[in-house]
Motif scaffolding. Structure first.
Motif, PDB file in Angstrom:
ATOM      1  N   ILE A   1       0.846  -1.189   0.000  1.00 33.84           N
ATOM      2  CA  ILE A   1       0.000   0.000   0.000  1.00 33.84           C
ATOM      3  C   ILE A   1       0.882   1.241   0.000  1.00 33.84           C
ATOM      4  O   ILE A   1       1.871   1.312   0.745  1.00 33.84           O
ATOM      5  CB  ILE A   1      -0.919   0.016   1.239  1.00 33.84           C
ATOM      6  CG1 ILE A   1      -1.843  -1.211   1.244  1.00 33.84           C
ATOM      7  CG2 ILE A   1      -1.733   1.304   1.305  1.00 33.84           C
ATOM      8  CD1 ILE A   1      -2.599  -1.404   2.546  1.00 33.84           C
ATOM      9  N   LEU A   2       0.537   2.217  -0.827  1.00 35.51           N
ATOM     10  CA  LEU A   2       1.246   3.490  -0.870  1.00 35.51           C
ATOM     11  C   LEU A   2       0.294   4.606  -0.470  1.00 35.51           C
ATOM     12  O   LEU A   2      -0.808   4.713  -1.000  1.00 35.51           O
ATOM     13  CB  LEU A   2       1.779   3.763  -2.286  1.00 35.51           C
ATOM     14  CG  LEU A   2       2.432   5.133  -2.508  1.00 35.51           C
ATOM     15  CD1 LEU A   2       3.682   5.288  -1.663  1.00 35.51           C
ATOM     16  CD2 LEU A   2       2.754   5.337  -3.997  1.00 35.51           C
TER      17      LEU A   2
ATOM     18  N   ILE B   1      -6.946   2.553  -6.737  1.00 34.26           N
ATOM     19  CA  ILE B   1      -6.465   3.874  -6.346  1.00 34.26           C
ATOM     20  C   ILE B   1      -7.630   4.650  -5.750  1.00 34.26           C
ATOM     21  O   ILE B   1      -8.783   4.480  -6.190  1.00 34.26           O
ATOM     22  CB  ILE B   1      -5.854   4.638  -7.541  1.00 34.26           C
ATOM     23  CG1 ILE B   1      -5.237   5.964  -7.069  1.00 34.26           C
ATOM     24  CG2 ILE B   1      -6.898   4.881  -8.637  1.00 34.26           C
ATOM     25  CD1 ILE B   1      -4.404   6.662  -8.136  1.00 34.26           C
ATOM     26  N   GLU B   2      -7.354   5.465  -4.738  1.00 32.50           N
ATOM     27  CA  GLU B   2      -8.411   6.269  -4.119  1.00 32.50           C
ATOM     28  C   GLU B   2      -7.882   7.671  -3.860  1.00 32.50           C
ATOM     29  O   GLU B   2      -6.820   7.849  -3.248  1.00 32.50           O
ATOM     30  CB  GLU B   2      -8.880   5.631  -2.814  1.00 32.50           C
ATOM     31  CG  GLU B   2     -10.016   6.398  -2.130  1.00 32.50           C
ATOM     32  CD  GLU B   2     -10.676   5.586  -1.031  1.00 32.50           C
ATOM     33  OE1 GLU B   2     -11.188   4.491  -1.340  1.00 32.50           O
ATOM     34  OE2 GLU B   2     -10.670   6.036   0.131  1.00 32.50           O
ATOM     35  N   LEU B   3      -8.631   8.656  -4.333  1.00 29.34           N
ATOM     36  CA  LEU B   3      -8.321  10.064  -4.118  1.00 29.34           C
ATOM     37  C   LEU B   3      -9.401  10.661  -3.229  1.00 29.34           C
ATOM     38  O   LEU B   3     -10.595  10.500  -3.508  1.00 29.34           O
ATOM     39  CB  LEU B   3      -8.267  10.819  -5.451  1.00 29.34           C
ATOM     40  CG  LEU B   3      -7.368  10.232  -6.545  1.00 29.34           C
ATOM     41  CD1 LEU B   3      -7.512  11.058  -7.825  1.00 29.34           C
ATOM     42  CD2 LEU B   3      -5.920  10.181  -6.094  1.00 29.34           C
TER      43      LEU B   3
ATOM     44  N   HIS C   1      -3.205   5.422  -2.282  1.00 36.23           N
ATOM     45  CA  HIS C   1      -4.140   6.327  -1.616  1.00 36.23           C
ATOM     46  C   HIS C   1      -3.521   7.726  -1.553  1.00 36.23           C
ATOM     47  O   HIS C   1      -2.326   7.883  -1.311  1.00 36.23           O
ATOM     48  CB  HIS C   1      -4.417   5.809  -0.201  1.00 36.23           C
ATOM     49  CG  HIS C   1      -5.235   6.724   0.659  1.00 36.23           C
ATOM     50  ND1 HIS C   1      -4.671   7.643   1.530  1.00 36.23           N
ATOM     51  CD2 HIS C   1      -6.573   6.854   0.796  1.00 36.23           C
ATOM     52  CE1 HIS C   1      -5.634   8.283   2.174  1.00 36.23           C
ATOM     53  NE2 HIS C   1      -6.792   7.836   1.742  1.00 36.23           N
ATOM     54  N   ALA C   2      -4.335   8.737  -1.791  1.00 33.91           N
ATOM     55  CA  ALA C   2      -3.887  10.125  -1.656  1.00 33.91           C
ATOM     56  C   ALA C   2      -5.040  10.942  -1.104  1.00 33.91           C
ATOM     57  O   ALA C   2      -6.154  10.870  -1.624  1.00 33.91           O
ATOM     58  CB  ALA C   2      -3.423  10.688  -2.998  1.00 33.91           C
ATOM     59  N   ARG C   3      -4.748  11.715  -0.067  1.00 32.76           N
ATOM     60  CA  ARG C   3      -5.825  12.465   0.593  1.00 32.76           C
ATOM     61  C   ARG C   3      -5.352  13.894   0.872  1.00 32.76           C
ATOM     62  O   ARG C   3      -4.307  14.112   1.465  1.00 32.76           O
ATOM     63  CB  ARG C   3      -6.214  11.768   1.905  1.00 32.76           C
ATOM     64  CG  ARG C   3      -7.436  12.364   2.588  1.00 32.76           C
ATOM     65  CD  ARG C   3      -7.833  11.543   3.821  1.00 32.76           C
ATOM     66  NE  ARG C   3      -6.861  11.670   4.905  1.00 32.76           N
ATOM     67  CZ  ARG C   3      -6.964  11.031   6.075  1.00 32.76           C
ATOM     68  NH1 ARG C   3      -7.963  10.183   6.285  1.00 32.76           N
ATOM     69  NH2 ARG C   3      -6.050  11.207   7.017  1.00 32.76           N
TER      70      ARG C   3
END
Length: 347
Positions: free
Chosen positions: A114-115, A205-207, A177-179
């Motif tokens: 996971i990144l 991928i999740e933004l 993941h990027a938040r």
């Protein structure tokens, strides 16, 4: 630029059978963080990480706050001090409440790698490492502000996600993941192209992004409201920086253009202030108002002065009057929280 690892001890044995209750947390050694033999390293660094230890801890005091300067203040013009770290951690709790306790909405099944891009204090990455103890979680950020106590399957690297990614293998991660990174991203297509390359086929991928514009459903927010004016200036500053505010529509378009499929969009309201009648929403609004105490100046002072050319006095006044308006709570205001996830095709 190769990412700078901030721990070289946090690998996990693939044969280890552990649960989150069994995990012992390790303490980071920021001064000795090199491991060129680690198979999960982004690339073989030819510069000793120890030689960079002093430079990655360079800060400057401005606007009464402390900013990290290793990549330059203009790269991410938001403080990195303890006030901001506390705000980030509380906002993490708010976003968990908004998503009913879920760390992610993407459908994951036993993710192995996971990144977390723009990990901040690392709180999301640490929670994910606890939730998936058999996974390896890497959190990257511009600033070394992560906790020194982490699960053994979690590690952090100092890196600019807009630089070339140097992970040794394509198809490396199961989940990216990027938040809340839009303040620091100028080139979303490039970022997502690299994300696509580094995801395994079928990987997700999740933004997740908080909107900038203040919204209101009952006409209690006027264009002359100081909070509205402040939010409009934030949007203008981001445009000037070349980082226009994102929405659920733009995030979905970015993922589609990068080649992702099965894209799902979730949009929820984050109230600001205790005006909602629902108890859960009132709690969220109260927490959001609390973090606005430091968040307004954090997100406004340098963008307003450095990019819009406002004086420090005028920028400070905008923040002060916006916060005062939010506390009066005459306007039933909220911002949107967008969560958009997709999948790399399996073939």
């Amino acid at each position: 630029m190769d990412p700078i690892p901030v721990d070289d001890t946090l690998s996990v044995d693939s044969d280890l059978e552990a649960t989150s209750e069994d995990i012992e947390y390790d303490e980071y050694d920021y001064e000795n963080t090199q491991d060129d033999d680690d198979e999960d390293a982004s690339s073989g660094n030819d510069v000793s990480v120890a030689s960079l230890a002093s430079s990655i801890h360079e800060y400057v005091d401005k606007h009464g706050r402390t900013y990290h300067t290793y990549f330059g203040m203009e790269k991410y013009p938001v403080p990195a001090d303890e006030l901001e770290q506390d705000r980030l951690d509380m906002h993490h709790e708010i976003m968990l409440l908004l998503l009913e306790g879920k760390l992610h909405l993407a459908p994951l099944s036993n993710p192995q790698k996971i990144l977390d891009i723009g990990t901040g204090t690392g709180i999301w990455a640490i929670d994910m490492a606890d939730k998936y103890p058999m996974s390896k979680v890497i959190g990257t950020d511009l600033s070394p502000i992560q906790s020194k106590w982490v699960p053994p399957n979690c590690r952090f690297e100092i890196d600019d996600a807009e630089d070339d990614w140097t992970y040794r293998d394509d198809d490396y991660f199961d989940f990216i993941h990027a938040r809340n990174i839009s303040m620091g991203i100028c080139d979303w297509p490039r970022l997502l192209s690299q994300s696509f390359r580094c995801l395994q086929p079928g990987g997700c991928i999740e933004l997740a992004e908080i909107g900038v514009q203040l919204e209101c459903d009952d006409e209690t927010l006027s264009d002359s409201d100081p909070a509205k004016k402040n939010a409009d200036l934030q949007a203008q500053a981001m445009m000037t920086m070349g980082r226009p505010p994102v929405t659920d529509v733009t995030l979905k378009d970015y993922l589609e253009d990068a080649g992702f499929v099965d894209i799902q969009v979730t949009k929820v309201k984050q109230p600001i202030g205790p005006w909602p009648t629902d108890a859960a929403q009132k709690q969220i609004g109260s927490m959001a108002l609390l973090i606005a105490e430091t968040g307004l100046r954090a997100y406004c002072m340098e963008p307003f002065t450095g990019f819009l050319g406002l004086s420090g006095k005028k920028a400070s006044k905008s923040c002060r009057e916006a916060l005062k308006s939010m506390k009066v709570a005459n306007a039933h205001i909220y911002v949107s929280f967008y969560v958009v996830h997709g999948r790399k095709p399996r073939s």
